[in-house]
Motif scaffolding. Structure first.
Motif, mmCIF file in Angstrom:
data_model
loop_
_atom_site.group_PDB
_atom_site.id
_atom_site.type_symbol
_atom_site.label_atom_id
_atom_site.label_comp_id
_atom_site.label_asym_id
_atom_site.label_seq_id
_atom_site.Cartn_x
_atom_site.Cartn_y
_atom_site.Cartn_z
ATOM 1 N N LYS A 28 0.663 -1.240 -0.401
ATOM 2 C CA LYS A 28 -0.255 -0.008 0.243
ATOM 3 C C LYS A 28 0.768 1.506 -0.325
ATOM 4 O O LYS A 28 0.453 2.240 -0.418
ATOM 5 C CB LYS A 28 -0.856 -0.409 1.286
ATOM 6 C CG LYS A 28 -2.519 -0.662 0.489
ATOM 7 C CD LYS A 28 -2.701 -1.029 2.050
ATOM 8 C CE LYS A 28 -4.040 -2.026 2.569
ATOM 9 N NZ LYS A 28 -5.054 -2.314 1.992
ATOM 10 N N GLY A 29 1.855 1.377 0.777
ATOM 11 C CA GLY A 29 2.925 2.502 0.647
ATOM 12 C C GLY A 29 3.424 2.047 -0.760
ATOM 13 O O GLY A 29 4.230 3.632 -0.872
ATOM 14 N N VAL A 30 3.258 1.766 -1.577
ATOM 15 C CA VAL A 30 3.487 1.901 -2.872
ATOM 16 C C VAL A 30 2.465 2.894 -3.457
ATOM 17 O O VAL A 30 1.613 1.983 -3.821
ATOM 18 C CB VAL A 30 4.095 0.737 -4.315
ATOM 19 C CG1 VAL A 30 4.826 0.822 -5.209
ATOM 20 C CG2 VAL A 30 5.323 0.365 -3.308
ATOM 21 N N ASN A 31 3.317 3.990 -4.554
ATOM 22 C CA ASN A 31 2.186 4.861 -5.268
ATOM 23 C C ASN A 31 1.880 3.621 -6.622
ATOM 24 O O ASN A 31 2.622 3.179 -7.262
ATOM 25 C CB ASN A 31 2.580 5.733 -5.460
ATOM 26 C CG ASN A 31 1.661 7.410 -3.971
ATOM 27 O OD1 ASN A 31 1.362 6.065 -3.042
ATOM 28 N ND2 ASN A 31 2.006 8.438 -4.208
ATOM 29 N N VAL A 32 0.692 4.255 -7.282
ATOM 30 C CA VAL A 32 0.420 4.380 -8.414
ATOM 31 C C VAL A 32 0.589 5.236 -9.676
ATOM 32 O O VAL A 32 -0.370 6.102 -9.112
ATOM 33 C CB VAL A 32 -0.700 3.226 -8.950
ATOM 34 C CG1 VAL A 32 -1.034 2.974 -10.174
ATOM 35 C CG2 VAL A 32 -0.871 1.920 -8.146
ATOM 36 N N ALA A 33 1.868 5.450 -10.495
ATOM 37 C CA ALA A 33 1.537 6.202 -11.208
ATOM 38 C C ALA A 33 0.857 6.324 -12.433
ATOM 39 O O ALA A 33 1.694 4.862 -13.010
ATOM 40 C CB ALA A 33 2.579 7.287 -11.380
ATOM 41 N N SER A 34 0.161 6.941 -12.917
ATOM 42 C CA SER A 34 -0.431 6.591 -14.093
ATOM 43 C C SER A 34 0.104 8.060 -15.217
ATOM 44 O O SER A 34 -0.161 9.362 -15.219
ATOM 45 C CB SER A 34 -1.963 6.510 -14.221
ATOM 46 O OG SER A 34 -2.073 6.356 -15.787
ATOM 47 N N VAL A 35 0.861 7.223 -17.136
ATOM 48 C CA VAL A 35 0.951 8.453 -18.066
ATOM 49 C C VAL A 35 -0.706 8.724 -18.020
ATOM 50 O O VAL A 35 -1.748 8.066 -18.263
ATOM 51 C CB VAL A 35 1.961 8.239 -18.606
ATOM 52 C CG1 VAL A 35 3.577 7.558 -17.816
ATOM 53 C CG2 VAL A 35 1.299 7.248 -19.199
ATOM 54 N N ALA A 36 -0.986 10.057 -18.942
ATOM 55 C CA ALA A 36 -2.038 10.013 -19.589
ATOM 56 C C ALA A 36 -2.343 11.966 -19.878
ATOM 57 O O ALA A 36 -0.895 12.077 -20.395
ATOM 58 C CB ALA A 36 -3.040 11.018 -18.053
ATOM 59 N N THR A 37 -3.142 12.532 -20.522
ATOM 60 C CA THR A 37 -2.982 13.269 -21.459
ATOM 61 C C THR A 37 -2.992 12.730 -22.518
ATOM 62 O O THR A 37 -2.463 13.852 -23.701
ATOM 63 C CB THR A 37 -2.092 14.839 -20.488
ATOM 64 O OG1 THR A 37 -0.939 13.834 -21.381
ATOM 65 C CG2 THR A 37 -2.840 15.276 -19.931
ATOM 66 N N GLY A 38 -3.390 11.763 -22.936
ATOM 67 C CA GLY A 38 -2.909 11.405 -24.692
ATOM 68 C C GLY A 38 -1.778 11.012 -24.553
ATOM 69 O O GLY A 38 -0.937 10.817 -25.872
ATOM 70 N N PHE A 39 -1.175 10.234 -24.043
ATOM 71 C CA PHE A 39 0.820 10.047 -23.530
ATOM 72 C C PHE A 39 1.150 9.398 -24.949
ATOM 73 O O PHE A 39 0.114 8.234 -25.190
ATOM 74 C CB PHE A 39 1.271 9.671 -22.064
ATOM 75 C CG PHE A 39 2.591 9.194 -21.541
ATOM 76 C CD1 PHE A 39 3.235 9.520 -21.248
ATOM 77 C CD2 PHE A 39 2.818 7.568 -22.284
ATOM 78 C CE1 PHE A 39 4.913 9.335 -20.961
ATOM 79 C CE2 PHE A 39 4.437 7.144 -22.034
ATOM 80 C CZ PHE A 39 5.396 8.025 -21.297
ATOM 81 N N PRO A 40 2.903 9.037 -25.086
ATOM 82 C CA PRO A 40 3.240 10.352 -24.699
ATOM 83 C C PRO A 40 3.242 11.471 -26.209
ATOM 84 O O PRO A 40 4.218 11.887 -25.670
ATOM 85 C CB PRO A 40 4.485 9.285 -25.803
ATOM 86 C CG PRO A 40 3.555 7.995 -26.653
ATOM 87 C CD PRO A 40 2.422 8.632 -26.159
ATOM 88 N N SER A 41 1.978 11.212 -26.975
ATOM 89 C CA SER A 41 1.748 12.547 -27.954
ATOM 90 C C SER A 41 1.886 13.897 -27.668
ATOM 91 O O SER A 41 1.760 14.865 -27.669
ATOM 92 C CB SER A 41 1.720 12.081 -29.186
ATOM 93 O OG SER A 41 0.369 12.063 -29.557
ATOM 94 N N GLY A 42 0.613 13.658 -26.231
ATOM 95 C CA GLY A 42 0.291 14.948 -26.026
ATOM 96 C C GLY A 42 -0.901 15.530 -27.095
ATOM 97 O O GLY A 42 -1.724 16.215 -27.258
ATOM 98 N N GLN A 43 -0.899 15.118 -28.408
ATOM 99 C CA GLN A 43 -1.738 15.710 -29.857
ATOM 100 C C GLN A 43 -2.821 15.061 -29.687
ATOM 101 O O GLN A 43 -3.693 14.924 -30.666
ATOM 102 C CB GLN A 43 -0.429 14.889 -30.809
ATOM 103 C CG GLN A 43 0.380 15.301 -30.755
ATOM 104 C CD GLN A 43 1.230 17.107 -31.285
ATOM 105 O OE1 GLN A 43 0.720 17.583 -30.075
ATOM 106 N NE2 GLN A 43 2.406 17.049 -31.658
ATOM 107 N N TYR A 44 -3.822 15.619 -29.299
ATOM 108 C CA TYR A 44 -5.362 15.259 -29.088
ATOM 109 C C TYR A 44 -5.657 16.380 -28.240
ATOM 110 O O TYR A 44 -5.235 17.603 -27.269
ATOM 111 C CB TYR A 44 -5.487 14.112 -27.729
ATOM 112 C CG TYR A 44 -5.241 12.730 -28.479
ATOM 113 C CD1 TYR A 44 -5.332 11.656 -29.356
ATOM 114 C CD2 TYR A 44 -3.502 12.304 -27.958
ATOM 115 C CE1 TYR A 44 -4.421 10.957 -30.026
ATOM 116 C CE2 TYR A 44 -2.856 11.668 -28.127
ATOM 117 C CZ TYR A 44 -3.127 10.863 -29.807
ATOM 118 O OH TYR A 44 -2.964 9.530 -30.137
ATOM 119 N N PRO A 45 -7.011 16.794 -28.387
ATOM 120 C CA PRO A 45 -8.369 17.958 -27.992
ATOM 121 C C PRO A 45 -7.804 17.699 -26.618
ATOM 122 O O PRO A 45 -7.713 16.703 -26.173
ATOM 123 C CB PRO A 45 -9.529 17.463 -28.098
ATOM 124 C CG PRO A 45 -9.126 16.427 -29.752
ATOM 125 C CD PRO A 45 -8.270 16.096 -29.742
#
Lengths: 535, 311
Positions: free
Chosen positions: B100-117
């Motif tokens: 539980k002490g280990v976080n979950v990180a998520s890439v988001a915002t249209g990763f990796p390019s971010g080329q989306y609305p």
């Protein structure tokens, strides 16, 4: 900021709790994070075991001593005519490790009879040496350069033991650059006919008497010897009284590469020995690096004798920071400029001139940077400032620090931790509130002492930078190319660094004017004093 | 006056950190510290729930199954695509308090390019947070910045902060596409300002997606740290730093720690950035190299690459 507060639960260490809570407190003080902290239920950011968090609360470097042992003989003689010989007078002096004050060895104290023998050997060797085809002389120089590289670690350790400079600098600067000078001038040996336009058959000048200082014993020997040999001259070199061991180790290298006897002779000793070299009638050219005071005496002694002379003397170089400079990098350049080799550098950027608008930022960042400088055991690979070269030099530096305080400047001392109890050490010092008339802004201190002054306009920067009898080096920091060109033309300095400081290269000429001397070392310019271009 | 960066001296300074000699106890402590700062990452199109489970197991017990590595700390987080967040959280929680002490990180915002609305990118963020992500790694619109539309970049970061809710945001600058250190500094300052203005909780700036070369380099990380330092000096507040991509060896990680210590430690005697709270490595191969170096310290010999389990 709830997550920042959470760590209390995962560490039993008070200091790490304090650290972890720091941001939360600050955030509240700034009025941030209030209100949306309550929404943070999760508390498992940055889960660490106590072991790792203990590391994080003050991770420091363990001692990292250079462990190579270097053989040092109990006594060293002169190197004359291809042999190591005792002094004719039988006298010796001791050389010590300035970091421990332990005696390393005893070295022959040169008399005029020794110098006479050395000059005689150099004279005898001259004809055959300059008659060698340039390519053959070049081979010897290449061999010397390669030997320096092969024995780099030994030479670096010896330089640090005897001189007190950090092993990181001996290893990364002094020794590689010494090898580089031999490689560079080896390349010119067979190209002399193309070096100076109009001079088809350049000849050697003759026997060169060279006197070098204590701050870079091996490197200065290389600067002096390499161009002389490339052009077909023979040499009598007088190293500084202390530390003399690396020039003597260089003599061993000359010996093992089979350099013909008498081509390079090394006579150790103090000022009197140097004077004997300079004044010897058999010497055709004198090259001296050292203080302006001694340089003036040499110039007077040589005047009217027909001997050629080059002088590389003192400095009080200005490092000028304009308000459009990249400040974080300028701070690195300031540190490199004044604290390299404990400030025992003739071209040290000892006068910092900062444009008014950025002086607070520069001084603040400089003070922070000083905290990370590690002062102490020169043999530790993580040491940034080693030992001051001698007790006399340490006393001189302390004297100037006292004078600076008495004259009303404000002193800030950097360096992490306490100084070693034995040996000659000095913390990195920065004086603010310095006036151009202050002694510490005028005299060459030759130690880790920086004086900070301000200016408002470029013209004022120039006025202040040039307000010194010296003219060796200067640094200019700005993002604007046109400003550099404008300032560079008006700065009275032989060496100019733009957005950097204390960078050296065998192909680049180095030297000063005004009371910083004349003549150049390094590059084609550094070859010229050793070539007879009159013919 | 905007901060400029001189490339030559910045590179020289960055290289100087690699000259520090980290031995014995300092090495051991540094290796454990580096391990505890890792966002153990898998960002492949071919990722499977099974691979994510292995990764989580490795995250909780980096020395899993290898004698001599039992005392190693867990890493800071696992970093996955949004679709894997649920699986990762579930797997981590199986390991009790340590998991539980280990976080979950998520890439988001249209990763990796971010080329989306923007709308699509924000929806991506919200879904990752809903799935249980503690941290969100967003990528900025480099094109907008390079075109001079700084305002748009600011608005997008601000909107992403809001979409993150209680999750912590890491702003990826994708420095490999910014090219100059001047740009790196400008975008760092920009991102930090937005994190400040939006009162973002525990914001980070991050070098790279890992999908563009060059990814993290020491000069780039130095410049970003200097931006964080200037902000801390001005406000007393902290921003976190995450170099990601290209840090594969324990030795490299120690060089980065030296850089953090000597750049940030001077403003706070407690080495406040030398904790996983404020410094992370985005890495995958690094974990096993750290394990091998720890084994070397205790056994005096190098282990083979198969002595420690792959994630």
């Amino acid at each position: 900021m709830a997550k920042a507060k959470a760590p209390a639960a995962r560490s039993t260490n008070t200091r790490s709790e304090k650290t972890a809570r720091g941001p939360a407190k600050t955030a509240h003080a700034n009025g941030h994070a209030n209100g949306h902290a309550s929404g943070h239920a999760k508390q498992h950011v940055a889960a660490v075991t106590p072991a790792a968090s203990a590391a994080g609360r003050g991770w420091d470097y363990a001692p990292a001593p250079e462990t190579v042992k270097v053989a040092i003989a109990e006594r060293y003689g002169h190197y004359i005519n291809g042999r190591f010989v005792e002094s004719a007078g039988g006298g010796t002096f001791e050389t010590i490790n300035p970091a421990t004050e332990a005696v390393l060895s005893r070295v022959a104290d040169g008399t005029s009879a020794d110098v006479d023998a050395a000059v005689g050997a150099a004279r005898a060797a001259l004809g055959a040496w300059q008659a060698l085809p340039g390519a053959e002389r070049g081979k010897y120089l290449y061999r010397i350069a390669r030997r320096i590289q092969e024995r780099a670690r030994e030479l670096a350790v010896l330089e640090t033991l005897d001189g007190g400079k950090p092993i990181r600098e001996s290893r990364d600067v002094d020794v590689p650059l010494a090898a580089h000078h031999f490689f560079y001038y080896a390349g010119w040996a067979d190209k002399l006919a193309y070096a100076f336009p109009g001079v088809r058959e350049p000849r050697a000048v003759g026997v060169c008497g060279q006197v070098i200082p204590w701050n870079f014993p091996l490197l200065m020997a290389a600067w002096k010897i390499a161009p002389a040999l490339a052009a077909g001259n023979t040499v009598v070199l007088k190293p500084a009284e202390t530390p003399p061991l690396t020039p003597l180790r260089l003599a061993e290298i000359f010996h093992v590469v089979g350099l013909p006897a008498g081509v390079v002779n090394i006579v150790t000793g103090a000022g009197a020995t140097g004077a004997a070299v300079v004044n010897h009638p058999g010497v055709d050219k004198v090259a001296f690096t050292g203080s302006t005071e001694v340089g003036k005496r040499i110039a007077m002694a040589v005047a009217g004798t027909g001997k050629r002379l080059t002088l590389e003397l003192g400095g009080k170089s200005a490092n000028i920071i304009f308000d459009d400079a990249s400040i974080d990098q300028a701070v690195e350049g300031i540190v490199e400029g004044i604290f390299f080799n404990q400030g025992h550098v003739c071209c040290a950027g000892s006068r910092l001139l900062v444009q008014e608008g950025v002086v607070d930022e520069v001084v603040r960042k400089l003070r922070l940077r000083l905290k990370s400088l590690r002062v102490g055991d020169p043999m530790d690979k993580n040491t940034d400032l080693g030992a001051i070269n001698s007790r006399a030099q340490l006393e001189k530096i302390r004297h100037y620090i006292g004078v600076g305080k008495d004259e009303g400047a404000e002193l800030f001392e950097g360096g992490a931790g306490a100084l070693p109890s034995r040996g000659y050490f000095c913390k990195p010092c920065v004086f603010t509130g310095v006036q151009p008339a202050h002694t510490i802004a005028r005299d060459e201190i030759f130690g880790p002492v920086l004086t900070v002054m301000t200016f408002r306009t470029p013209e004022e920067a120039l006025l202040r930078a040039n307000n010194t009898p010296y003219g060796l080096a200067a640094g200019v920091w700005t993002d604007k190319g046109s400003k550099v060109l404008h300032i560079a033309r008006k700065l009275e300095a032989g060496v100019l660094w733009l957005n950097t400081y204390n960078r050296f290269d065998a192909a680049s000429p180095f030297g000063g004017y005004k009371e910083s001397g004349f003549g150049r070392e390094g590059g084609l310019h550094g070859l010229k004093p050793y070539v007879n271009v009159d013919a | 006056m905007a901060h400029t960066v001189d490339k030559v001296m910045a590179e020289q300074r960055a290289a100087s950190f690699t000259k520090r000699s980290i031995k014995a106890s300092a090495k051991r402590a540094g290796l454990e510290l580096a391990l505890s700062m890792i966002d153990l990452t898998t960002l492949e199109g071919k990722d499977t729930p099974e691979k994510v489970r292995s990764l989580c197991r490795k995250a909780v017990n980096p020395g899993d199954g290898t004698a001599g590595l039992e005392t190693l700390p867990a890493v800071a987080a696992v970093c996955v695509y949004p679709t894997m967040v649920g699986a990762a959280r579930k797997e981590l929680d199986r390991f009790g308090a340590r998991g539980k002490g280990v976080n979950v990180a998520s890439v988001a915002t249209g990763f990796p390019s971010g080329q989306y609305p923007l709308k699509v990118r924000l929806e991506d963020v919200r879904r990752a947070v809903e799935a249980g992500a503690d941290e969100v790694d967003m990528v900025i619109s480099r094109g907008e910045f390079l075109a001079g539309n700084e305002k748009k970049v600011r608005e997008e970061i601000a909107a992403t902060v809001e979409a993150c809710g209680r999750a912590h945001l890491k702003v990826i600058l994708e420095t490999g596409e910014l090219e100059t250190l001047d740009n790196v500094r400008r975008v760092s300052d920009l991102a930090i300002e937005v994190l400040h203005d939006t009162r973002a909780d525990h914001g980070f700036i991050k070098t790279s997606t890992g999908k563009v070369e060059p990814a993290a380099t020491m000069p780039v990380t130095l410049v970003m740290l200097e931006a964080i330092r200037d902000y801390a000096l001005a406000t007393g507040r902290k921003i976190g730093m995450k170099p990601a991509g290209g840090i594969r060896t324990a030795k490299q990680a120690l060089h980065y720690l030296v850089m953090v210590k000597e750049t940030m430690g001077v403003i706070d005697d407690g080495d406040a950035w030398l904790t996983p709270e404020w410094f992370r490595f985005g890495a995958s191969a690094l974990v096993n190299d750290v394990c091998r170096q720890v084994l070397w310290l205790s056994k005096g010999r190098y282990s083979s690459r198969y002595d420690t389990a792959e994630a």
